[in-house]
Enzyme design. Structure first.
Site, mmCIF file in Angstrom:
data_model
loop_
_atom_site.group_PDB
_atom_site.id
_atom_site.type_symbol
_atom_site.label_atom_id
_atom_site.label_comp_id
_atom_site.label_asym_id
_atom_site.label_seq_id
_atom_site.Cartn_x
_atom_site.Cartn_y
_atom_site.Cartn_z
ATOM 1 N N ALA A 32 0.871 -1.189 0.000
ATOM 2 C CA ALA A 32 0.000 0.000 0.000
ATOM 3 C C ALA A 32 0.906 1.237 0.000
ATOM 4 O O ALA A 32 0.814 2.120 0.853
ATOM 5 C CB ALA A 32 -0.961 0.013 1.189
ATOM 6 N N HIS A 34 3.108 4.534 -0.367
ATOM 7 C CA HIS A 34 2.866 5.981 -0.445
ATOM 8 C C HIS A 34 4.225 6.668 -0.572
ATOM 9 O O HIS A 34 5.273 6.002 -0.605
ATOM 10 C CB HIS A 34 2.078 6.446 0.778
ATOM 11 C CG HIS A 34 2.660 6.003 2.092
ATOM 12 N ND1 HIS A 34 3.899 6.437 2.542
ATOM 13 C CD2 HIS A 34 2.200 5.133 3.033
ATOM 14 C CE1 HIS A 34 4.148 5.880 3.706
ATOM 15 N NE2 HIS A 34 3.151 5.075 4.028
ATOM 16 N N HIS A 37 7.203 5.491 1.637
ATOM 17 C CA HIS A 37 7.928 4.323 1.124
ATOM 18 C C HIS A 37 8.799 4.706 -0.077
ATOM 19 O O HIS A 37 9.945 4.277 -0.195
ATOM 20 C CB HIS A 37 6.946 3.251 0.638
ATOM 21 C CG HIS A 37 6.027 2.702 1.689
ATOM 22 N ND1 HIS A 37 4.673 2.925 1.667
ATOM 23 C CD2 HIS A 37 6.259 1.918 2.765
ATOM 24 C CE1 HIS A 37 4.108 2.302 2.683
ATOM 25 N NE2 HIS A 37 5.042 1.687 3.370
ATOM 26 N N LYS A 149 9.895 7.431 10.759
ATOM 27 C CA LYS A 149 8.509 7.365 11.237
ATOM 28 C C LYS A 149 8.340 6.245 12.272
ATOM 29 O O LYS A 149 7.648 6.385 13.260
ATOM 30 C CB LYS A 149 7.616 7.148 10.023
ATOM 31 C CG LYS A 149 6.341 6.436 10.237
ATOM 32 C CD LYS A 149 5.202 7.396 10.331
ATOM 33 C CE LYS A 149 3.932 6.786 10.838
ATOM 34 N NZ LYS A 149 3.730 5.389 10.527
ATOM 35 N N ASP A 150 9.012 5.101 12.025
ATOM 36 C CA ASP A 150 8.965 3.975 12.968
ATOM 37 C C ASP A 150 10.286 3.960 13.741
ATOM 38 O O ASP A 150 11.103 3.046 13.590
ATOM 39 C CB ASP A 150 8.748 2.673 12.197
ATOM 40 C CG ASP A 150 7.434 2.701 11.437
ATOM 41 O OD1 ASP A 150 6.395 2.432 12.053
ATOM 42 O OD2 ASP A 150 7.432 3.026 10.229
ATOM 43 N N GLN A 153 11.403 0.946 15.802
ATOM 44 C CA GLN A 153 11.754 -0.159 14.896
ATOM 45 C C GLN A 153 13.179 0.008 14.363
ATOM 46 O O GLN A 153 13.934 -0.957 14.282
ATOM 47 C CB GLN A 153 10.744 -0.176 13.755
ATOM 48 C CG GLN A 153 11.078 -1.086 12.618
ATOM 49 C CD GLN A 153 9.931 -1.193 11.630
ATOM 50 O OE1 GLN A 153 8.909 -1.816 11.915
ATOM 51 N NE2 GLN A 153 10.064 -0.595 10.469
ATOM 52 N N VAL A 176 8.269 11.343 5.859
ATOM 53 C CA VAL A 176 7.581 12.143 4.831
ATOM 54 C C VAL A 176 6.164 12.436 5.336
ATOM 55 O O VAL A 176 5.480 11.538 5.843
ATOM 56 C CB VAL A 176 7.535 11.390 3.488
ATOM 57 C CG1 VAL A 176 6.757 12.176 2.445
ATOM 58 C CG2 VAL A 176 8.949 11.108 3.004
ATOM 59 N N SER A 186 0.259 3.881 5.728
ATOM 60 C CA SER A 186 -0.769 3.085 5.041
ATOM 61 C C SER A 186 -2.053 3.106 5.863
ATOM 62 O O SER A 186 -3.153 3.015 5.318
ATOM 63 C CB SER A 186 -0.297 1.646 4.861
ATOM 64 O OG SER A 186 0.963 1.631 4.234
HETATM 65 P P1 AMP Z 1 5.552 -0.323 6.362
HETATM 66 O O1 AMP Z 1 5.074 -0.691 4.996
HETATM 67 O O2 AMP Z 1 4.588 0.526 7.135
HETATM 68 O O3 AMP Z 1 6.081 -1.500 7.125
HETATM 69 O O4 AMP Z 1 6.801 0.628 6.132
HETATM 70 C C1 AMP Z 1 7.913 0.222 5.371
HETATM 71 C C2 AMP Z 1 9.036 1.202 5.575
HETATM 72 O O5 AMP Z 1 8.619 2.506 5.159
HETATM 73 C C3 AMP Z 1 9.456 1.326 7.055
HETATM 74 O O6 AMP Z 1 10.853 1.440 7.135
HETATM 75 C C4 AMP Z 1 8.771 2.596 7.469
HETATM 76 O O7 AMP Z 1 9.413 3.249 8.551
HETATM 77 C C5 AMP Z 1 8.866 3.419 6.197
HETATM 78 N N1 AMP Z 1 7.873 4.486 6.220
HETATM 79 C C6 AMP Z 1 6.537 4.361 6.440
HETATM 80 N N2 AMP Z 1 5.940 5.573 6.442
HETATM 81 C C7 AMP Z 1 6.920 6.488 6.228
HETATM 82 C C8 AMP Z 1 6.951 7.911 6.128
HETATM 83 N N3 AMP Z 1 5.853 8.643 6.257
HETATM 84 N N4 AMP Z 1 8.142 8.501 5.903
HETATM 85 C C9 AMP Z 1 9.277 7.769 5.777
HETATM 86 N N5 AMP Z 1 9.315 6.427 5.865
HETATM 87 C C10 AMP Z 1 8.158 5.791 6.083
#
Ligand code: AMP
Length: 280
Positions: A32, A34, A37, A149-150, A153, A176, A186
């Site tokens: 998903a 954005h 990512h 953001k995480d 993690q 972002v 997401s």
């Molecule tokens: P996820 O699909 O939520 O597991 O995120 C995958 C990667 O994208 C992880 O390293 C997140 O920290 C990063 N990520 C998610 N949202 C953002 C954002 N708004 N800005 C920067 N990185 C992000």
């Protein structure tokens, strides 16, 4: 872009690339996709010969009753976005291939995993550390990209990579945001119009806390102000945590420090959102 579904095949491909001396940039995601990512993918594209993105909604990082089933999935949209950014491989395994019957091995990063989100999401970081460990072994990245953001993690993955001797550079990229400051996620797709509006409080409370820390270095006051702002809207149904923490240990900070992590996790309606700012 080649789509690879079987871990053994992905592993054979990256083994070959490694032998040829190619650098591999890796972006693990749950899909998903954005702009958050995609910012990681762009950076990986700039810094490596080959880019691998994985999409896998990892069941073991969702606790009982969380949103595993309804987590947004958009493979077709994701593929198009990744094609445009000239990603070489999309690794898109299924659950059976990564956790076949009899699967019994898990990675636990102690201490850090119990703090902040760990207090509210039982087993979450064990699930994250386990999948990232498996993906690192399959993809053999030179560099792996994660979002601030995480934040918790990122700390846990850096700790794991160091403790388990992974030969990979962990690169953390800035959060972002939407124009009104909401961190892209997401899970923002779950918000209705009113909830989306209420969600702007998260960033506002972080920025107010930042101001108090910069002007007065008063973490307690910053925390009180955050909670005041977040409590001002009835659509904020739960404040799981909000406050000022040490960026290395994630312990709450009550006194003047030289670096601060301002972080929060709240529920807006049924949707759990997190955000943070690092202050040097
Ligand atoms: P996820 O699909 O939520 O597991 O995120 C995958 C990667 O994208 C992880 O390293 C997140 O920290 C990063 N990520 C998610 N949202 C953002 C954002 N708004 N800005 C920067 N990185 C992000």
């Amino acid at each position: 872009m080649e789509i690879v579904r079987v871990p053994r095949i992905m592993s054979l491909i990256t083994k070959e690339l490694q032998i040829k001396g190619k650098s591999i940039g890796f972006v693990p995601t749950m899909g998903a996709l954005h702009e958050g990512h995609l910012s990681l993918v762009r950076r990986a594209r700039n810094e490596n010969d080959v880019v691998v993105v994985s999409i896998f909604v990892n069941p073991i990082q969702f606790a009982e009753g969380e949103d595993y089933e309804k987590y947004p999935r958009d493979l077709e949209g994701d593929k198009q976005k990744l094609e445009k950014l000239e990603v070489n491989y999309l690794f898109y395994p299924d659950v059976q291939n990564l956790y076949p019957e009899g699967y019994s091995t898990y990675v636990t990063v102690e201490k850090l995993s119990d703090k902040l989100c760990g207090r509210f999401r039982s087993g979450h970081f064990r699930g994250v550390a386990t999948i990232v460990c498996k993906l690192f072994n399959i993809v053999r990245p030179t560099r792996a990209y994660f979002g601030q953001k995480d934040y918790q993690q990122t700390l846990i993955i850096k700790r794991m990579a160091e403790d388990l001797d992974f030969d990979v550079d962990i690169i953390i990229c800035p959060t972002v945001r939407e124009l009104d400051g909401l961190a892209m996620s997401s899970r923002n797709l779950y918000l209705n119009e009113k909830e989306r509006q209420a969600a702007t409080l998260l960033y506002r409370s972080l920025k107010e806390a930042e101001k108090i820390l910069r002007e007065e270095m008063a973490p307690d006051k910053a925390k009180r102000r955050m909670i005041e702002i977040l409590s001002s809207d009835p659509l904020v149904s739960e404040i799981q945590y909000a406050g000022v923490y040490d960026p290395l240990t994630l312990e709450e900070v009550n006194q003047k420090n030289n670096k601060y992590l301002i972080a929060l996790a709240v529920k807006i309606g049924d949707t759990r959102l997190i955000d943070n700012l690092l202050i040097e």
